[in-house]
Design a protein around this motif. Structure first.
Motif, mmCIF file in Angstrom:
data_model
loop_
_atom_site.group_PDB
_atom_site.id
_atom_site.type_symbol
_atom_site.label_atom_id
_atom_site.label_comp_id
_atom_site.label_asym_id
_atom_site.label_seq_id
_atom_site.Cartn_x
_atom_site.Cartn_y
_atom_site.Cartn_z
ATOM 1 N N GLU A 74 12.900 3.097 -57.515
ATOM 2 C CA GLU A 74 14.125 3.737 -58.012
ATOM 3 C C GLU A 74 14.112 5.239 -57.765
ATOM 4 O O GLU A 74 15.114 5.800 -57.322
ATOM 5 C CB GLU A 74 14.314 3.458 -59.506
ATOM 6 N N MET A 126 18.196 2.665 -54.842
ATOM 7 C CA MET A 126 19.448 2.173 -55.453
ATOM 8 C C MET A 126 20.664 2.775 -54.757
ATOM 9 O O MET A 126 21.645 2.078 -54.488
ATOM 10 C CB MET A 126 19.479 2.491 -56.952
ATOM 11 N N ALA A 129 14.019 -5.532 -52.831
ATOM 12 C CA ALA A 129 13.182 -4.632 -53.632
ATOM 13 C C ALA A 129 11.820 -5.275 -53.891
ATOM 14 O O ALA A 129 10.789 -4.610 -53.780
ATOM 15 C CB ALA A 129 13.878 -4.281 -54.948
ATOM 16 N N LEU A 179 17.100 -1.506 -60.552
ATOM 17 C CA LEU A 179 16.285 -2.413 -59.744
ATOM 18 C C LEU A 179 15.427 -3.331 -60.603
ATOM 19 O O LEU A 179 15.089 -4.435 -60.186
ATOM 20 C CB LEU A 179 15.384 -1.623 -58.796
ATOM 21 N N VAL A 187 24.371 -0.877 -57.400
ATOM 22 C CA VAL A 187 22.995 -1.102 -57.843
ATOM 23 C C VAL A 187 22.673 -0.014 -58.849
ATOM 24 O O VAL A 187 22.614 1.163 -58.511
ATOM 25 C CB VAL A 187 22.004 -1.076 -56.657
#
Length: 179
Positions: free
Chosen positions: A75, A80, A153, A132, A129
């Motif tokens: 992240e 994202m 991810a 995550l 997004v």
């Protein structure tokens, strides 16, 4: 890595492990949705309404601190933002992500109906997004091919359960505490 698990029940030992992982008592756990290769829960399935009555849209909740730490690293690296931009440009990805959103809603509906969160999944689905952690938890819980961005991810994560498994680390901590 282990397969997704049926999350129809949760044992006292699982709840103790999740409490240790979170550093607080877990709330509204309906079952273990996935186990780390070390055997500890790493994703729980959570009731859509917590025991205190609070609506809770995050059906699949990552609990393992090693897993959540690894996801946090992704992240902070801007993944994202990149994924959200791809959703705007890629109609096939957008359609697959919409299907993931619908699957998430269906999985939550199996646990009960909470009108306050009707149509709201988690992680920013279906248009962006936002988290995550939720997407990876969804992929682990429901298996590959359900959430394309969660799968992406997950593929980027190192083996968070190595070099010492969480279960081995916990046993060592218990032995140390008993001395």
């Amino acid at each position: 890595m282990s397969e997704a698990h049926d999350s129809t029940s949760v044992s006292a030992a699982d709840l103790e492990a999740v409490e240790r992982q979170l550093g607080r008592p877990p709330r509204g756990v309906a079952g273990v949705a996935h186990r780390c290769p070390c055997g500890e829960p790493d994703v729980v399935r959570t009731e859509p309404r917590l025991p205190d009555g609070t609506p809770f849209p995050t059906t699949f909740y990552a609990t393992c601190p090693r897993l959540t730490g690894a996801i946090s690293t992704l992240e902070t690296g801007g993944l994202m933002r990149e994924m959200s931009a791809r959703l705007e440009d890629d109609a096939m990805l957008r359609a697959a992500y919409e299907r993931a959103h619908e699957r998430y809603l269906a999985s939550r509906a199996e646990l009960g109906d909470v009108p306050e969160i009707d149509g709201i999944s988690a992680g920013g689905m279906p248009t962006r997004v936002k988290c995550l952690h939720v997407l990876v938890a969804h992929s682990l819980a429901e298996g590959p091919g359900v959430n394309p961005l969660g799968d992406e991810a997950l593929a980027l994560l190192d083996e968070w359960w190595t070099p010492t498994s969480c279960a081995q680390q916990h046993a060592a901590e218990d032995a140390q505490a008993q001395r």
